[in-house]
Design a protein around this motif. Structure first.
Motif, PDB file in Angstrom:
ATOM      1  N   VAL A 154       0.819  -1.215   0.000  1.00 29.98           N
ATOM      2  CA  VAL A 154       0.000   0.000   0.000  1.00 29.98           C
ATOM      3  C   VAL A 154       0.855   1.269   0.000  1.00 29.98           C
ATOM      4  N   ALA A 155       2.032   1.210   0.616  1.00 30.73           N
ATOM      5  CA  ALA A 155       2.868   2.409   0.786  1.00 30.73           C
ATOM      6  C   ALA A 155       3.108   3.207  -0.497  1.00 30.73           C
ATOM      7  N   ARG A 233      -7.423 -13.623   3.443  1.00 31.85           N
ATOM      8  CA  ARG A 233      -7.153 -12.190   3.674  1.00 31.85           C
ATOM      9  C   ARG A 233      -6.032 -11.705   2.758  1.00 31.85           C
ATOM     10  N   VAL A 234      -5.012 -12.543   2.588  1.00 34.24           N
ATOM     11  CA  VAL A 234      -3.895 -12.180   1.704  1.00 34.24           C
ATOM     12  C   VAL A 234      -4.388 -11.985   0.277  1.00 34.24           C
ATOM     13  N   LEU A 235      -5.270 -12.872  -0.177  1.00 37.80           N
ATOM     14  CA  LEU A 235      -5.808 -12.768  -1.535  1.00 37.80           C
ATOM     15  C   LEU A 235      -6.555 -11.454  -1.747  1.00 37.80           C
ATOM     16  N   LEU A 236      -7.259 -10.998  -0.722  1.00 37.93           N
ATOM     17  CA  LEU A 236      -8.032  -9.760  -0.827  1.00 37.93           C
ATOM     18  C   LEU A 236      -7.150  -8.514  -0.836  1.00 37.93           C
ATOM     19  N   LEU A 237      -5.848  -8.693  -0.663  1.00 33.44           N
ATOM     20  CA  LEU A 237      -4.919  -7.571  -0.757  1.00 33.44           C
ATOM     21  C   LEU A 237      -5.027  -6.877  -2.112  1.00 33.44           C
ATOM     22  N   ILE A 238      -5.279  -7.648  -3.156  1.00 30.53           N
ATOM     23  CA  ILE A 238      -5.314  -7.095  -4.515  1.00 30.53           C
ATOM     24  C   ILE A 238      -6.460  -6.094  -4.693  1.00 30.53           C
ATOM     25  N   PRO A 239      -7.729  -6.491  -4.480  1.00 29.02           N
ATOM     26  CA  PRO A 239      -8.809  -5.505  -4.646  1.00 29.02           C
ATOM     27  C   PRO A 239      -8.734  -4.360  -3.636  1.00 29.02           C
ATOM     28  N   VAL A 240      -8.286  -4.654  -2.415  1.00 25.22           N
ATOM     29  CA  VAL A 240      -8.200  -3.599  -1.403  1.00 25.22           C
ATOM     30  C   VAL A 240      -7.141  -2.564  -1.787  1.00 25.22           C
ATOM     31  N   ALA A 241      -6.006  -3.016  -2.308  1.00 28.18           N
ATOM     32  CA  ALA A 241      -4.948  -2.094  -2.735  1.00 28.18           C
ATOM     33  C   ALA A 241      -5.438  -1.185  -3.853  1.00 28.18           C
ATOM     34  N   LEU A 242      -6.161  -1.749  -4.791  1.00 27.66           N
ATOM     35  CA  LEU A 242      -6.706  -0.946  -5.896  1.00 27.66           C
ATOM     36  C   LEU A 242      -7.734   0.059  -5.394  1.00 27.66           C
ATOM     37  N   ILE A 247      -9.222   5.744  -3.701  1.00 29.67           N
ATOM     38  CA  ILE A 247      -9.682   6.661  -2.643  1.00 29.67           C
ATOM     39  C   ILE A 247      -8.638   7.726  -2.323  1.00 29.67           C
ATOM     40  N   MET A 248      -7.386   7.316  -2.163  1.00 33.83           N
ATOM     41  CA  MET A 248      -6.333   8.234  -1.750  1.00 33.83           C
ATOM     42  C   MET A 248      -5.889   9.186  -2.860  1.00 33.83           C
ATOM     43  N   ASN A 249      -6.203   8.839  -4.099  1.00 36.00           N
ATOM     44  CA  ASN A 249      -5.752   9.676  -5.221  1.00 36.00           C
ATOM     45  C   ASN A 249      -6.922  10.210  -6.051  1.00 36.00           C
ATOM     46  N   ARG A 250      -8.093  10.304  -5.421  1.00 34.54           N
ATOM     47  CA  ARG A 250      -9.282  10.695  -6.181  1.00 34.54           C
ATOM     48  C   ARG A 250      -9.219  12.130  -6.704  1.00 34.54           C
ATOM     49  N   LYS A 251      -8.512  13.029  -5.985  1.00 27.59           N
ATOM     50  CA  LYS A 251      -8.399  14.409  -6.468  1.00 27.59           C
ATOM     51  C   LYS A 251      -7.601  14.465  -7.768  1.00 27.59           C
ATOM     52  N   GLU A 252      -6.455  13.778  -7.783  1.00 25.43           N
ATOM     53  CA  GLU A 252      -5.645  13.724  -9.000  1.00 25.43           C
ATOM     54  C   GLU A 252      -6.385  13.016 -10.112  1.00 25.43           C
ATOM     55  N   LEU A 253      -7.177  12.011  -9.733  1.00 23.98           N
ATOM     56  CA  LEU A 253      -7.951  11.258 -10.715  1.00 23.98           C
ATOM     57  C   LEU A 253      -8.979  12.165 -11.382  1.00 23.98           C
ATOM     58  N   PRO A 262      -2.106   5.734  -9.380  1.00 22.38           N
ATOM     59  CA  PRO A 262      -0.995   4.813  -9.138  1.00 22.38           C
ATOM     60  C   PRO A 262      -1.501   3.368  -9.090  1.00 22.38           C
ATOM     61  N   ILE A 263      -1.010   2.551  -9.979  1.00 25.87           N
ATOM     62  CA  ILE A 263      -1.412   1.144 -10.025  1.00 25.87           C
ATOM     63  C   ILE A 263      -0.254   0.293  -9.506  1.00 25.87           C
ATOM     64  N   PRO A 264      -0.483  -0.485  -8.455  1.00 25.35           N
ATOM     65  CA  PRO A 264       0.585  -1.348  -7.934  1.00 25.35           C
ATOM     66  C   PRO A 264       0.753  -2.587  -8.814  1.00 25.35           C
ATOM     67  N   TRP A 265       1.494  -2.442  -9.909  1.00 28.85           N
ATOM     68  CA  TRP A 265       1.594  -3.518 -10.886  1.00 28.85           C
ATOM     69  C   TRP A 265       2.182  -4.794 -10.292  1.00 28.85           C
TER      70      TRP A 265
END
Length: 346
Positions: A154-155, A233-242, A247-253, A262-265
């Motif tokens: 997430v960082a 829970r580990v598997l759900l890391l993918i949709p949660v990260a997206l 949410i955190m970059n909605r202004k820039e979006l 930012p996409i965590p490829w």
């Protein structure tokens, strides 16, 4: 004339070699710390903490006692960014998607409930404690999903300060270790079955190492349930990260469109590795080595994070991150009756 044109070429090689040496020095230092942490992690008490947590703690102690020479910095940055993400990708080989599917809807429902509640609760606590929103998000992800790996994933999405990553990892590491010890102590007195104990362990503890260690008293039945729930829970890391990225970059979006998101490829690399492991086209012996490599790459990345942190950074934040992490974990534990109710009903 031709001879003169060829003369500058030899001058470029020393600079390239010097840069390569700087990278190697820093990477070698993080490897040394990771190997040291690996040996310590084999000791009885430290098994619960695990190699990754020990690596970041050793790195922090090194940074604030021995210090780090400037020419090591480039390699340290390489470990804390490139190697760390490579480790997350290889971590995908731990997942067999069919195992999670076979566990049924109860696992998915439980994991969604745990992640949703914990994320929202800790973000609310962050506002109450007036904690930096980026640090709150990291603590929330680490508590809700899969500890240090979630924080690392997430960082870069939320563009936080590197010291915040180290603070969040440290809080989650210490709290998860205390939680695992608490579970082991309370196991004989809990009025639940071994299977249900495994479910609670997998649903509420932070790191996979914490889950595995805490589930041992319940035997094979408890351990299997704990690991399956935790891997969900580990598997759900993918949709949660997206979702966090959105949410955190909605202004820039809104201003710049999807290109600014930012996409965590490397998360998709994690998913691809999970898919390959599910197909079982890679021999089990090779998968074992890939997982071992993943552990050491993550440990080297953690060491790199620790080597970039000053104790002054912790002093600036005070006890707020610890308070948020502790109360957040307590809130998650309070959710235990509902978690068991879901498993009994579905």
């Amino acid at each position: 004339m031709e001879a003169r044109k060829l003369q500058p070429a030899p001058q470029e090689r020393p600079a390239q070699k010097s840069k390569f040496q700087r990278v190697i020095k820093g990477v070698a230092l993080t490897l040394l710390i990771a190997i040291t942490a690996g040996f310590i992690a084999k000791l009885p008490f430290f098994q619960i903490m695990g190699i990754m947590i020990l690596s970041i703690l050793i790195g922090m102690v090194w940074k604030n006692t021995i210090q780090v020479k400037p020419d090591y910095q480039e390699g340290i940055q390489f470990s804390s960014k490139v190697l760390l993400r490579a480790g997350i990708i290889l971590l995908g080989f731990r997942l067999n998607l069919l195992d999670i599917v076979a566990a049924g809807y109860a696992v998915l429902a439980t994991d969604v409930l745990v992640i949703t509640f914990t994320m929202l609760f800790i973000l609310l606590l962050g506002k109450v404690f007036k904690l930096d929103k980026h640090l709150s998000m990291l603590i929330a992800a680490g508590t809700a999903i899969c500890g240090a790996a979630a924080i690392i994933a997430v960082a870069p999405i939320i563009k936080n300060k590197q010291e915040h990553t180290a603070i969040a990892v440290s809080c989650i590491a210490i709290l998860g270790t205390v939680g695992a010890l608490l579970y082991i102590f309370l196991f004989p007195y809990l009025p639940i079955s071994k299977y249900e104990y495994g479910v609670l362990t997998g649903a509420t503890l932070h790191e996979l190492a914490h889950v595995v260690a805490a589930a041992v008293p319940g035997g094979a039945e408890s351990s299997q349930a704990a690991v399956i729930v935790k891997l969900g829970r580990v598997l759900l890391l993918i949709p949660v990260a997206l979702l966090i990225s959105f949410i955190m970059n909605r202004k820039e979006l809104a201003e710049k469109g999807l290109k600014s998101l930012p996409i965590p490829w490397f998360i998709f690399g994690f998913l691809f590795a999970s898919f390959i492991n599910t197909l079982q086209i890679v021999p089990e012996s090779i998968v074992t080595y890939l997982l071992l490599l993943s552990v050491y790459l993550l440990a080297m990345g953690m060491a790199g994070l620790g080597l970039n942190v000053n104790y002054k950074d912790f002093a600036k934040e005070g006890l707020k991150p610890v308070g948020v992490a502790v109360v957040g974990f307590a809130g998650l534990l309070a959710l235990s009756p509902l978690i068991l109710f879901i498993f009994r009903m579905i």
